[in-house]
Design a protein around this motif. Structure first.
Motif, PDB file in Angstrom:
ATOM      1  N   ASP A   5       0.587  -1.232  -0.052  1.00  0.00           N
ATOM      2  CA  ASP A   5       0.013   0.023   0.006  1.00  0.00           C
ATOM      3  C   ASP A   5       0.836   1.354  -0.120  1.00  0.00           C
ATOM      4  O   ASP A   5       0.353   2.191  -0.227  1.00  0.00           O
ATOM      5  CB  ASP A   5      -0.938  -0.010   1.267  1.00  0.00           C
ATOM      6  N   ARG A   6       2.290   0.988   0.219  1.00  0.00           N
ATOM      7  CA  ARG A   6       3.175   2.189   0.442  1.00  0.00           C
ATOM      8  C   ARG A   6       3.593   2.277  -1.404  1.00  0.00           C
ATOM      9  O   ARG A   6       4.347   3.491  -1.309  1.00  0.00           O
ATOM     10  CB  ARG A   6       4.266   2.011   1.149  1.00  0.00           C
ATOM     11  N   GLU A  28      -4.653  -4.501  -8.477  1.00  0.00           N
ATOM     12  CA  GLU A  28      -4.243  -4.602  -7.126  1.00  0.00           C
ATOM     13  C   GLU A  28      -3.375  -3.358  -6.804  1.00  0.00           C
ATOM     14  O   GLU A  28      -3.144  -3.320  -5.275  1.00  0.00           O
ATOM     15  CB  GLU A  28      -3.294  -5.983  -7.024  1.00  0.00           C
ATOM     16  N   VAL A  29      -3.165  -2.265  -7.556  1.00  0.00           N
ATOM     17  CA  VAL A  29      -2.490  -1.246  -7.092  1.00  0.00           C
ATOM     18  C   VAL A  29      -3.679  -0.316  -6.609  1.00  0.00           C
ATOM     19  O   VAL A  29      -4.712   0.077  -7.258  1.00  0.00           O
ATOM     20  CB  VAL A  29      -1.911  -0.444  -8.427  1.00  0.00           C
ATOM     21  N   ASN A  30      -3.349   0.449  -5.358  1.00  0.00           N
ATOM     22  CA  ASN A  30      -4.290   1.069  -4.785  1.00  0.00           C
ATOM     23  C   ASN A  30      -3.993   2.490  -4.951  1.00  0.00           C
ATOM     24  O   ASN A  30      -4.841   3.454  -4.426  1.00  0.00           O
ATOM     25  CB  ASN A  30      -4.347   0.515  -3.352  1.00  0.00           C
ATOM     26  N   LYS A  55      -9.729   4.314  -5.610  1.00  0.00           N
ATOM     27  CA  LYS A  55      -8.218   4.465  -5.595  1.00  0.00           C
ATOM     28  C   LYS A  55      -7.735   5.765  -4.972  1.00  0.00           C
ATOM     29  O   LYS A  55      -8.739   6.751  -5.047  1.00  0.00           O
ATOM     30  CB  LYS A  55      -7.550   4.251  -6.784  1.00  0.00           C
ATOM     31  N   LYS A  56      -6.602   5.832  -4.396  1.00  0.00           N
ATOM     32  CA  LYS A  56      -6.081   6.834  -3.684  1.00  0.00           C
ATOM     33  C   LYS A  56      -5.407   7.518  -4.938  1.00  0.00           C
ATOM     34  O   LYS A  56      -4.882   6.708  -5.904  1.00  0.00           O
ATOM     35  CB  LYS A  56      -5.191   6.665  -2.702  1.00  0.00           C
ATOM     36  N   CYS A 227       6.462  -6.392  -4.582  1.00  0.00           N
ATOM     37  CA  CYS A 227       5.841  -6.401  -3.203  1.00  0.00           C
ATOM     38  C   CYS A 227       6.149  -7.615  -2.757  1.00  0.00           C
ATOM     39  O   CYS A 227       6.544  -7.601  -1.238  1.00  0.00           O
ATOM     40  CB  CYS A 227       4.057  -6.975  -3.539  1.00  0.00           C
ATOM     41  N   HIS A 228       6.608  -8.756  -3.280  1.00  0.00           N
ATOM     42  CA  HIS A 228       7.555  -9.735  -2.404  1.00  0.00           C
ATOM     43  C   HIS A 228       8.680  -9.394  -1.883  1.00  0.00           C
ATOM     44  O   HIS A 228       8.958  -9.666  -0.612  1.00  0.00           O
ATOM     45  CB  HIS A 228       7.736 -10.888  -3.519  1.00  0.00           C
ATOM     46  N   GLU A 229       9.563  -8.577  -2.592  1.00  0.00           N
ATOM     47  CA  GLU A 229      10.901  -8.175  -1.998  1.00  0.00           C
ATOM     48  C   GLU A 229      10.214  -7.070  -0.773  1.00  0.00           C
ATOM     49  O   GLU A 229      11.253  -6.985   0.036  1.00  0.00           O
ATOM     50  CB  GLU A 229      11.435  -6.888  -3.106  1.00  0.00           C
TER      51      GLU A 229
END
Ligand SMILES: O=c1ccn([C@@H]2O[C@H](COP(=O)(O)O)[C@@H](O)[C@H]2O)c(=O)[nH]1
Length: 233
Positions: A5-6, A28-30, A55-56, A227-229
């Motif tokens: 989310d960051r 999936e991107v917010n 979405k933001k 995202c995994h990283e």
């Protein structure tokens, strides 16, 4: 908030159609950023679409003008209900104060972010071309402090300066970092970069990551890899 989310992804595309295609590709991107390329070509329609999709949004128009004009532009931009809005710290104290004052009576004003030193610039350009006599990190810190003193909510800075800004400007000052490059991507025109994990560990609240995702052969895979990283930090 999770670390994914960051991540703010810029819609740096030439038209509305391409922007919508990216939104569809990456549900999936917010948090999305609208910058000069898309806003100049297509206007504010994309901001309504982001709102409809819950979405933001970050309106990154980097205002740089005299106080009266900046104040009016910030007030006008606030109509779009964006979460973040940028202006250049180098517009000066009066312009920064006027910007904040122009939106302070609104019910939910955007957070104002001051651009410090563009992440594409290096120390040599700052000294030789722009004739700035300070070290890059000192100059960036001065601009961030000027913004903070003027009531601005946060700053845009490179990940290489974010630890120092966090230390000096405090936990409440929002720090947003472009110039973020996973180890497996190219720098392109960015100069002062770090990986997503390094940037978050150094104190960034948000990371702006564009071409490593949107320019990847498979943007969904690139997003998932980043995202995994960030999952375990
Ligand atoms: O100092 C700055 C301020 C803003 N930006 C913006 O962030 C993105 C970065 O995109 P990438 O594709 O990840 O390089 C872009 O929209 C810039 O306008 C910045 O890069 N540096």
């Amino acid at each position: 908030m999770t670390n994914s989310d960051r991540i703010i992804v810029p819609l740096d595309v030439p038209d509305l159609e391409s922007a919508i295609a990216l939104l569809d590709l990456l549900p999936e991107v917010n948090f999305w950023k609208v910058g000069l390329e898309l806003f100049v070509s297509s206007g504010a329609e994309i901001l309504g679409i982001l709102q409809e999709r819950q979405k933001k949004s970050f309106l990154d128009l980097k205002f740089h003008d005299i106080p009266n004009t900046i104040a009016g532009a910030c007030r006008s931009a606030s109509r779009y209900q964006v979460d973040l809005l940028t202006l250049h710290a180098t517009a000066g104290r009066q312009a920064l104060t006027a910007a904040k004052g122009a939106i302070s009576d609104l019910l939910s004003p955007p957070k104002l972010l001051a651009i410090t030193v563009l992440t594409s610039l290096n120390a040599r350009e700052l000294a030789l071309d722009l004739k700035i006599p300070l070290e890059l990190s000192e100059y960036g810190l001065n601009l961030a402090l000027l913004a903070k003193e003027s009531g601005i909510d946060g700053a845009v800075c490179s990940p290489q300066e974010v630890a120092q800004l966090r230390r000096v400007c405090g936990e409440d000052f929002l720090l947003v970092c472009p110039g973020v490059r996973p180890s497996w991507s190219t720098k392109g025109d960015q100069s002062r970069v770090m990986t997503p994990a390094q940037a978050l560990k150094a104190g960034a609240d948000y990371l702006v990551i564009g071409r490593p995702i949107t320019g990847a052969e498979e943007p969904k895979v690139a997003w998932a890899k980043i995202c995994h990283e960030l999952a375990d930090i």
